[in-house]
Design a protein around this motif. Structure first.
Motif, PDB file in Angstrom:
ATOM      1  N   TRP A   3       0.831  -1.205   0.000  1.00 30.86           N
ATOM      2  CA  TRP A   3       0.000   0.000   0.000  1.00 30.86           C
ATOM      3  C   TRP A   3       0.866   1.255   0.000  1.00 30.86           C
ATOM      4  CZ3 TRP A   3      -4.412  -0.610   4.174  1.00 30.86           C
ATOM      5  CH2 TRP A   3      -5.272  -1.653   3.788  1.00 30.86           C
ATOM      6  N   PRO A   4       0.413   2.296  -0.642  1.00 28.93           N
ATOM      7  CA  PRO A   4       1.135   3.569  -0.554  1.00 28.93           C
ATOM      8  C   PRO A   4       0.947   4.185   0.832  1.00 28.93           C
ATOM      9  CG  PRO A   4      -0.903   3.868  -1.765  1.00 28.93           C
ATOM     10  CD  PRO A   4      -0.768   2.390  -1.527  1.00 28.93           C
ATOM     11  N   ASP A   5       2.016   4.690   1.397  1.00 25.94           N
ATOM     12  CA  ASP A   5       1.943   5.280   2.736  1.00 25.94           C
ATOM     13  C   ASP A   5       1.506   6.740   2.597  1.00 25.94           C
ATOM     14  OD1 ASP A   5       2.124   6.024   5.341  1.00 25.94           O
ATOM     15  OD2 ASP A   5       4.158   5.290   5.656  1.00 25.94           O
ATOM     16  N   LEU A   6       0.194   6.913   2.503  1.00 23.86           N
ATOM     17  CA  LEU A   6      -0.393   8.239   2.332  1.00 23.86           C
ATOM     18  C   LEU A   6      -1.315   8.545   3.518  1.00 23.86           C
ATOM     19  CD1 LEU A   6      -1.321   7.948  -1.459  1.00 23.86           C
ATOM     20  CD2 LEU A   6       0.662   9.136  -0.466  1.00 23.86           C
ATOM     21  N   PRO A   7      -1.510   9.816   3.863  1.00 24.20           N
ATOM     22  CA  PRO A   7      -2.378  10.151   5.001  1.00 24.20           C
ATOM     23  C   PRO A   7      -3.780   9.563   4.867  1.00 24.20           C
ATOM     24  CG  PRO A   7      -1.127  12.069   4.327  1.00 24.20           C
ATOM     25  CD  PRO A   7      -0.854  11.019   3.292  1.00 24.20           C
ATOM     26  N   GLY A   8      -4.352   9.603   3.675  1.00 26.13           N
ATOM     27  CA  GLY A   8      -5.692   9.065   3.480  1.00 26.13           C
ATOM     28  C   GLY A   8      -5.754   7.575   3.746  1.00 26.13           C
ATOM     29  N   MET A   9      -4.710   6.836   3.348  1.00 25.28           N
ATOM     30  CA  MET A   9      -4.675   5.398   3.604  1.00 25.28           C
ATOM     31  C   MET A   9      -4.614   5.127   5.104  1.00 25.28           C
ATOM     32  SD  MET A   9      -5.003   3.715   0.808  1.00 25.28           S
ATOM     33  CE  MET A   9      -4.746   2.187   1.661  1.00 25.28           C
ATOM     34  N   ARG A  10      -3.838   5.902   5.811  1.00 22.80           N
ATOM     35  CA  ARG A  10      -3.729   5.704   7.255  1.00 22.80           C
ATOM     36  C   ARG A  10      -5.062   5.992   7.950  1.00 22.80           C
ATOM     37  NH1 ARG A  10       0.968   4.903   9.761  1.00 22.80           N
ATOM     38  NH2 ARG A  10       2.834   4.751   8.444  1.00 22.80           N
ATOM     39  N   GLU A  11      -5.760   7.025   7.506  1.00 22.16           N
ATOM     40  CA  GLU A  11      -7.063   7.347   8.102  1.00 22.16           C
ATOM     41  C   GLU A  11      -8.063   6.216   7.849  1.00 22.16           C
ATOM     42  OE1 GLU A  11      -7.940   9.878  10.031  1.00 22.16           O
ATOM     43  OE2 GLU A  11      -5.921  10.762   9.981  1.00 22.16           O
ATOM     44  N   GLN A  12      -8.070   5.715   6.612  1.00 28.38           N
ATOM     45  CA  GLN A  12      -8.982   4.624   6.274  1.00 28.38           C
ATOM     46  C   GLN A  12      -8.672   3.375   7.094  1.00 28.38           C
ATOM     47  OE1 GLN A  12     -11.368   4.135   3.004  1.00 28.38           O
ATOM     48  NE2 GLN A  12     -11.779   5.928   4.266  1.00 28.38           N
ATOM     49  N   LEU A  13      -7.399   3.061   7.219  1.00 33.59           N
ATOM     50  CA  LEU A  13      -7.022   1.863   7.960  1.00 33.59           C
ATOM     51  C   LEU A  13      -7.338   1.998   9.448  1.00 33.59           C
ATOM     52  CD1 LEU A  13      -5.833  -0.899   7.369  1.00 33.59           C
ATOM     53  CD2 LEU A  13      -3.571   0.000   7.926  1.00 33.59           C
ATOM     54  N   ALA A  14      -7.183   3.201   9.992  1.00 31.82           N
ATOM     55  CA  ALA A  14      -7.541   3.420  11.399  1.00 31.82           C
ATOM     56  C   ALA A  14      -9.040   3.201  11.611  1.00 31.82           C
ATOM     57  CB  ALA A  14      -7.141   4.831  11.831  1.00 31.82           C
ATOM     58  N   ASP A  15      -9.858   3.679  10.679  1.00 32.55           N
ATOM     59  CA  ASP A  15     -11.304   3.445  10.761  1.00 32.55           C
ATOM     60  C   ASP A  15     -11.611   1.948  10.710  1.00 32.55           C
ATOM     61  OD1 ASP A  15     -11.783   6.165  10.855  1.00 32.55           O
ATOM     62  OD2 ASP A  15     -12.241   6.343   8.715  1.00 32.55           O
ATOM     63  N   TYR A  16     -10.925   1.246   9.830  1.00 34.96           N
ATOM     64  CA  TYR A  16     -11.156  -0.191   9.657  1.00 34.96           C
ATOM     65  C   TYR A  16     -10.731  -0.978  10.888  1.00 34.96           C
ATOM     66  CZ  TYR A  16     -10.771  -4.857   7.564  1.00 34.96           C
ATOM     67  OH  TYR A  16     -10.902  -6.197   7.278  1.00 34.96           O
ATOM     68  N   PHE A  17      -9.574  -0.639  11.432  1.00 38.25           N
ATOM     69  CA  PHE A  17      -9.104  -1.336  12.630  1.00 38.25           C
ATOM     70  C   PHE A  17     -10.028  -1.075  13.820  1.00 38.25           C
ATOM     71  CE2 PHE A  17      -4.316  -1.700  11.392  1.00 38.25           C
ATOM     72  CZ  PHE A  17      -4.659  -2.663  10.453  1.00 38.25           C
ATOM     73  N   ALA A  18     -10.617   0.105  13.871  1.00 35.33           N
ATOM     74  CA  ALA A  18     -11.572   0.389  14.946  1.00 35.33           C
ATOM     75  C   ALA A  18     -12.749  -0.572  14.886  1.00 35.33           C
ATOM     76  CB  ALA A  18     -12.051   1.840  14.849  1.00 35.33           C
ATOM     77  N   GLU A  19     -13.201  -0.901  13.677  1.00 36.40           N
ATOM     78  CA  GLU A  19     -14.299  -1.853  13.511  1.00 36.40           C
ATOM     79  C   GLU A  19     -13.910  -3.230  14.042  1.00 36.40           C
ATOM     80  OE1 GLU A  19     -17.448  -1.332  11.551  1.00 36.40           O
ATOM     81  OE2 GLU A  19     -16.923   0.691  12.212  1.00 36.40           O
ATOM     82  N   ILE A  20     -12.681  -3.641  13.761  1.00 31.55           N
ATOM     83  CA  ILE A  20     -12.216  -4.953  14.218  1.00 31.55           C
ATOM     84  C   ILE A  20     -12.103  -4.979  15.737  1.00 31.55           C
ATOM     85  CG2 ILE A  20     -10.283  -6.574  14.155  1.00 31.55           C
ATOM     86  CD1 ILE A  20      -9.769  -5.636  11.276  1.00 31.55           C
ATOM     87  N   ASN A  21     -11.600  -3.898  16.322  1.00 30.07           N
ATOM     88  CA  ASN A  21     -11.507  -3.831  17.779  1.00 30.07           C
ATOM     89  C   ASN A  21     -12.891  -3.906  18.420  1.00 30.07           C
ATOM     90  OD1 ASN A  21      -8.743  -3.561  17.526  1.00 30.07           O
ATOM     91  ND2 ASN A  21      -8.764  -1.324  17.699  1.00 30.07           N
ATOM     92  N   ARG A  22     -13.880  -3.233  17.809  1.00 28.69           N
ATOM     93  CA  ARG A  22     -15.245  -3.314  18.338  1.00 28.69           C
ATOM     94  C   ARG A  22     -15.819  -4.719  18.159  1.00 28.69           C
ATOM     95  NH1 ARG A  22     -19.891   0.647  16.063  1.00 28.69           N
ATOM     96  NH2 ARG A  22     -19.358  -0.428  14.122  1.00 28.69           N
ATOM     97  N   LEU A  23     -15.549  -5.333  17.019  1.00 27.09           N
ATOM     98  CA  LEU A  23     -15.990  -6.710  16.784  1.00 27.09           C
ATOM     99  C   LEU A  23     -15.506  -7.638  17.886  1.00 27.09           C
ATOM    100  CD1 LEU A  23     -17.029  -9.076  14.891  1.00 27.09           C
ATOM    101  CD2 LEU A  23     -14.698  -9.075  13.946  1.00 27.09           C
ATOM    102  N   ASP A  24     -14.262  -7.481  18.293  1.00 30.06           N
ATOM    103  CA  ASP A  24     -13.699  -8.345  19.332  1.00 30.06           C
ATOM    104  C   ASP A  24     -14.487  -8.231  20.627  1.00 30.06           C
ATOM    105  OD1 ASP A  24     -11.181 -10.040  20.063  1.00 30.06           O
ATOM    106  OD2 ASP A  24     -11.337  -8.555  21.681  1.00 30.06           O
ATOM    107  N   ARG A  25     -14.829  -6.995  21.003  1.00 32.90           N
ATOM    108  CA  ARG A  25     -15.618  -6.822  22.229  1.00 32.90           C
ATOM    109  C   ARG A  25     -17.002  -7.456  22.082  1.00 32.90           C
ATOM    110  NH1 ARG A  25     -16.471  -0.972  25.017  1.00 32.90           N
ATOM    111  NH2 ARG A  25     -14.192  -1.196  25.190  1.00 32.90           N
ATOM    112  N   THR A  26     -17.612  -7.311  20.916  1.00 36.65           N
ATOM    113  CA  THR A  26     -18.937  -7.899  20.683  1.00 36.65           C
ATOM    114  C   THR A  26     -18.884  -9.413  20.798  1.00 36.65           C
ATOM    115  OG1 THR A  26     -19.463  -6.075  19.173  1.00 36.65           O
ATOM    116  CG2 THR A  26     -20.858  -8.035  19.071  1.00 36.65           C
ATOM    117  N   ILE A  27     -17.874 -10.019  20.207  1.00 35.68           N
ATOM    118  CA  ILE A  27     -17.742 -11.475  20.289  1.00 35.68           C
ATOM    119  C   ILE A  27     -17.542 -11.909  21.737  1.00 35.68           C
ATOM    120  CG2 ILE A  27     -16.191 -13.390  19.704  1.00 35.68           C
ATOM    121  CD1 ILE A  27     -15.967 -12.192  16.918  1.00 35.68           C
ATOM    122  N   GLY A  28     -16.859 -11.093  22.517  1.00 33.37           N
ATOM    123  CA  GLY A  28     -16.714 -11.404  23.933  1.00 33.37           C
ATOM    124  C   GLY A  28     -18.043 -11.535  24.642  1.00 33.37           C
TER     125      GLY A  28
END
Length: 469
Positions: free
Chosen positions: A304-329
């Protein structure tokens, strides 16, 4: 008819006993809805086995049978997981059958006899490998999923049958490729003659089955087309209300409550299988800030290109995964509260890759290589780690094998149960992946865009991938 006579008259394909007297092991489940099945055994003195088996044999009406009616005993093996042979007869001249009345893989010690294996399939949406922290990504925090992996086995090269929701799920449920199941169109309902995992569990082993959570995608997509919805209803094309005992779609936050309701409805004498679906980390990416990592600290995939927009998108995506983990708990807490956590085969997987570059909808690895974690105390050794190629087609036959049920006759997937149980296993040399049309409203027309209709196929080996457009 006595249970013994009933067993002898079982139709071909149901009675799976060895036939040689005095030498081999027969295993039978007391539930008359379940098929005959072979089970692992443990070396234990015969007289001790008889006493151990007595309450179950009395319940089954088999206690006290002598001579030609056969005396029934149990031999249990929870250490080596293999069938024993050359078991001596209990009395001179008497044929001996060895019958197990519970699943030996669930024994923690001799004398503990549980009901049949129960199963829980947890499916996230748009979730690429390696985006769970157990795989080493420090930008994500998934302690619940990490614990599943630590107490079971994690897989690095699990590939769904398609990089899209509908065909991927069709593959998981039928044990067949989406092409064979005629499910390459995103809006298609699963044809009635395609037999699914929960149907086979219910029919052959008496399972109480259910589906809950976000849309499971296999009853047709018609929310934007009232006319299509009427066609589905008129022709009875929505079939899953008949395929399972419990069907209730809901948001992620309600899955734990729905699961509790499912377990409350389950008859006490039946094992269960539940398929729980989650929307996270699918769009929209709206997880609260508490789940969002700092974009500046993220590990970006090397392609992936290391661009600010990519980092923002990935942070949003990782937040979803972190929330998923709590839900599965919260879902797993329901199992723990009901005393079922250590009795349940738990499978966690993604349905297809992330909606990010080279992911969802593409035949590059991030489109179909997804997390797979399996926890099954007494069967799967803690800390297991596998790089074997596993296909989405393999999930259904593996779960069926764990329940003692033969794979469906049209299933092309291969059971990897031996791999889970640390037995000799020959892994796949290739996995096959298809991309069909995408989107609920992608009609074929002369000016159709490739984003909705870009048919392609791929085959993946240990080292190479071939993509055919």
């Amino acid at each position: 008819m006595s249970p013994t006579a009933a067993a002898r008259s079982s139709p071909a394909g149901t009675d799976r006993r060895y036939s040689k007297p005095h030498s081999f092991v027969v295993v039978r489940n007391t539930d008359q809805r379940a098929p005959w099945r072979k089970q692992p055994l443990r070396q234990t003195p015969v007289k001790e086995l008889i006493e151990l088996a007595k309450p179950f044999l009395v319940k089954a009406g088999l206690w006290g049978l002598k001579g030609p009616e056969l005396e029934k005993v149990i031999k249990l093996e929870h250490e080596k997981f293999k069938l024993l042979s050359e078991i001596p007869p209990l009395e001179s001249g008497a044929e001996t059958e060895v019958v197990a009345l519970a699943q030996a893989q669930k024994l923690q010690a001799v004398g503990r006899l549980d009901q049949d294996t129960t199963g829980l399939l947890l499916l996230s949406d748009d979730h690429s490998y390696p985006f769970v922290s157990t795989y080493g990504n420090t930008s994500i925090s998934t302690p619940v999923l990490d614990q599943l992996a630590a107490e079971g086995m994690r897989f690095h090269r699990f590939f769904t049958g398609a990089p899209q929701c509908v065909p991927s799920r069709a593959c998981l449920m039928t044990g067949r490729s989406a092409v064979a199941a005629r499910m390459t169109r995103f809006s298609a309902p699963l044809p009635r003659d395609e037999i699914t995992l929960p149907e086979l569990l219910r029919e052959h082993a008496g399972y109480y089955t259910g589906i809950c959570g976000r849309s499971f995608h296999l009853d047709g997509a018609s929310r934007n087309s009232p006319a299509l919805s009427r066609i589905y209803d008129k022709n009875q094309l929505r079939t899953f209300a008949d395929r399972v005992d419990f069907l209730n779609t809901c948001g992620d936050s309600e899955v734990a409550t729905q699961m509790a309701g499912f377990l409350d409805r389950k008859p006490a004498d039946r094992p269960f299988f539940l398929w729980a679906n989650f929307s996270d980390p699918h769009h929209p990416w709206n997880a609260p800030a508490e789940f969002r990592p700092d974009p500046a600290t993220l590990q970006l995939p090397p392609h992936w290109p290391d661009l600010p927009g990519m980092r923002e998108q990935l942070a949003d995506y990782f937040a979803e995964i972190n929330r998923l983990d709590r839900t599965i708990g919260t879902v797993l807490d329901v199992l723990k509260q009901k005393g079922l956590y250590d009795q349940t085969l738990i499978v966690f997987a993604g349905d297809n890759g992330a909606a990010l570059p080279h992911g969802k909808g593409s035949l590059y690895d991030p489109g179909s290589n997804v997390p797979l974690l399996i926890r099954w105390p007494g069967n799967v050794k803690a800390g297991g780690d596998s790089k074997a190629l596993i296909s989405g087609e393999d999930i259904a036959p593996t779960l069926l094998a764990a329940a003692g049920v033969p794979a469906g006759p049209r299933m092309s997937g291969h059971s990897f149960l031996p791999l889970l149980q640390n037995q000799p296993f020959t892994p796949r040399s290739h996995v096959f992946i298809e991309r069909g049309s995408h989107g609920s409203n992608a009609p074929v027309r002369t000016d159709i865009s490739s984003s909705g209709y870009d048919l392609a196929r791929a085959v993946r080996s240990d080292r190479w991938k071939f993509i055919y457009n």
